[in-house]
Scaffold this motif. Sequence first.
Motif, PDB file in Angstrom:
ATOM      1  N   SER A 117       0.612  -1.178   0.030  1.00 10.54           N
ATOM      2  CA  SER A 117      -0.015  -0.074   0.020  1.00 10.54           C
ATOM      3  C   SER A 117       0.928   1.377   0.063  1.00 10.54           C
ATOM      4  O   SER A 117       2.035   1.164   0.264  1.00 10.54           O
ATOM      5  N   PRO A 118       0.209   2.481  -0.355  1.00 14.07           N
ATOM      6  CA  PRO A 118       1.066   3.624  -0.406  1.00 14.07           C
ATOM      7  C   PRO A 118       1.584   3.964   1.002  1.00 14.07           C
ATOM      8  O   PRO A 118       2.555   4.557   1.048  1.00 14.07           O
ATOM      9  N   THR A 119       1.161   3.656   2.009  1.00 10.02           N
ATOM     10  CA  THR A 119       1.418   4.055   3.520  1.00 10.02           C
ATOM     11  C   THR A 119       2.717   3.302   3.577  1.00 10.02           C
ATOM     12  O   THR A 119       3.551   3.463   4.577  1.00 10.02           O
ATOM     13  N   PHE A 122       5.793   4.730   0.729  1.00 13.69           N
ATOM     14  CA  PHE A 122       6.288   6.240   1.250  1.00 13.69           C
ATOM     15  C   PHE A 122       6.564   6.124   2.426  1.00 13.69           C
ATOM     16  O   PHE A 122       5.964   5.970   3.368  1.00 13.69           O
ATOM     17  N   ASP A 123       7.913   6.296   2.829  1.00  8.74           N
ATOM     18  CA  ASP A 123       8.622   6.520   4.037  1.00  8.74           C
ATOM     19  C   ASP A 123       7.774   7.582   4.865  1.00  8.74           C
ATOM     20  O   ASP A 123       8.013   7.605   6.167  1.00  8.74           O
ATOM     21  N   ASP A 124       7.771   8.586   4.313  1.00  7.65           N
ATOM     22  CA  ASP A 124       7.326  10.013   5.098  1.00  7.65           C
ATOM     23  C   ASP A 124       5.686  10.031   5.221  1.00  7.65           C
ATOM     24  O   ASP A 124       5.181  11.015   5.236  1.00  7.65           O
ATOM     25  N   ALA A 125       4.901   8.919   4.821  1.00 11.11           N
ATOM     26  CA  ALA A 125       3.387   9.057   4.918  1.00 11.11           C
ATOM     27  C   ALA A 125       3.159   9.053   6.180  1.00 11.11           C
ATOM     28  O   ALA A 125       3.573   8.514   7.100  1.00 11.11           O
ATOM     29  N   ASN A 126       2.067   9.738   6.511  1.00 13.44           N
ATOM     30  CA  ASN A 126       1.400   9.704   7.818  1.00 13.44           C
ATOM     31  C   ASN A 126       0.611   8.443   7.999  1.00 13.44           C
ATOM     32  O   ASN A 126      -0.362   8.315   7.207  1.00 13.44           O
ATOM     33  N   LEU A 127       0.746   7.921   8.877  1.00 11.97           N
ATOM     34  CA  LEU A 127      -0.053   6.714   9.472  1.00 11.97           C
ATOM     35  C   LEU A 127      -1.287   7.001  10.368  1.00 11.97           C
ATOM     36  O   LEU A 127      -1.119   7.580  11.443  1.00 11.97           O
ATOM     37  N   LEU A 128      -2.445   6.745   9.968  1.00  6.99           N
ATOM     38  CA  LEU A 128      -3.680   7.063  10.698  1.00  6.99           C
ATOM     39  C   LEU A 128      -3.558   6.680  12.238  1.00  6.99           C
ATOM     40  O   LEU A 128      -3.966   7.131  12.895  1.00  6.99           O
ATOM     41  N   SER A 129      -3.061   5.206  12.205  1.00  8.20           N
ATOM     42  CA  SER A 129      -3.034   4.552  13.509  1.00  8.20           C
ATOM     43  C   SER A 129      -2.412   5.127  14.587  1.00  8.20           C
ATOM     44  O   SER A 129      -2.455   5.011  15.622  1.00  8.20           O
ATOM     45  N   GLN A 130      -1.406   5.994  14.049  1.00  6.06           N
ATOM     46  CA  GLN A 130      -0.564   6.862  15.099  1.00  6.06           C
ATOM     47  C   GLN A 130      -1.385   8.124  15.569  1.00  6.06           C
ATOM     48  O   GLN A 130      -0.872   8.832  16.650  1.00  6.06           O
TER      49      GLN A 130
END
Length: 240
Positions: A117-119, A122-130
Amino acid sequence: MLSRRILLFNALGVALLLSWALPSFTLWTYLDDGVFWFFNHTISDNHPRWNVVLAALNNRKYDMLIMLAMLVTMAAASYRDQQGGFRRWFGIGVTMLITAGLINELVRTVVTYSHPSPTRFFDDANLLSQFVHFATKDQAGNSFPGDHGIMAMIFAAFMLTFGDRLTRIVSLVLVACAVAPRIMVGAHWLSDILVGSLSITLLLLPWVLCTPLARKSSATVSRYVERGEKKLADWRLRRH
């Protein structure tokens, strides 16, 4: 006429796959990246309520709600059906479940390509679970093809084939409600749904729905239900 419809849908499916697979055609790359970053930038500490909404839409309970909505849609369609009623729609439902199971197994066996998946890409993607404190799905090791999309599109295809106008409209809305949240949080690329899921349904479902197969299968199940009801009624009469 039926064969032309099958060829048309299959040609659209092949065209989708080619538009995505050809290295010289980069439209899907731009669309995938653009849609992902458009939504991913909204996932931050600055939008706590939005984070909760997105997380709720990607929770297992929401998936169950979508499934319940599909069942209600079919129940309402059977109630409005003046000809076959419950028996007809029970047959349609059984045929749809069998079709979904076979397609799911075929996809698992035949489709060997996969990507994260894109999350995860991309290493700098914002993860919603955080940003939330309850379980939510925001990533996948293999997001292609979109499994949610395939199941939702199978449901919609059966409703478009057998349902009335209201049932068709509701089924299309439910497809959007099922797949959009996964794209918005980055658990799926846009192409996982619009290429992966849609091309599979365009290639496989016409051989079920544009031939007598689905109608004969649902009619057979309906007849067995009718026989069962008659046997039950006879048994009750003999008992009394």
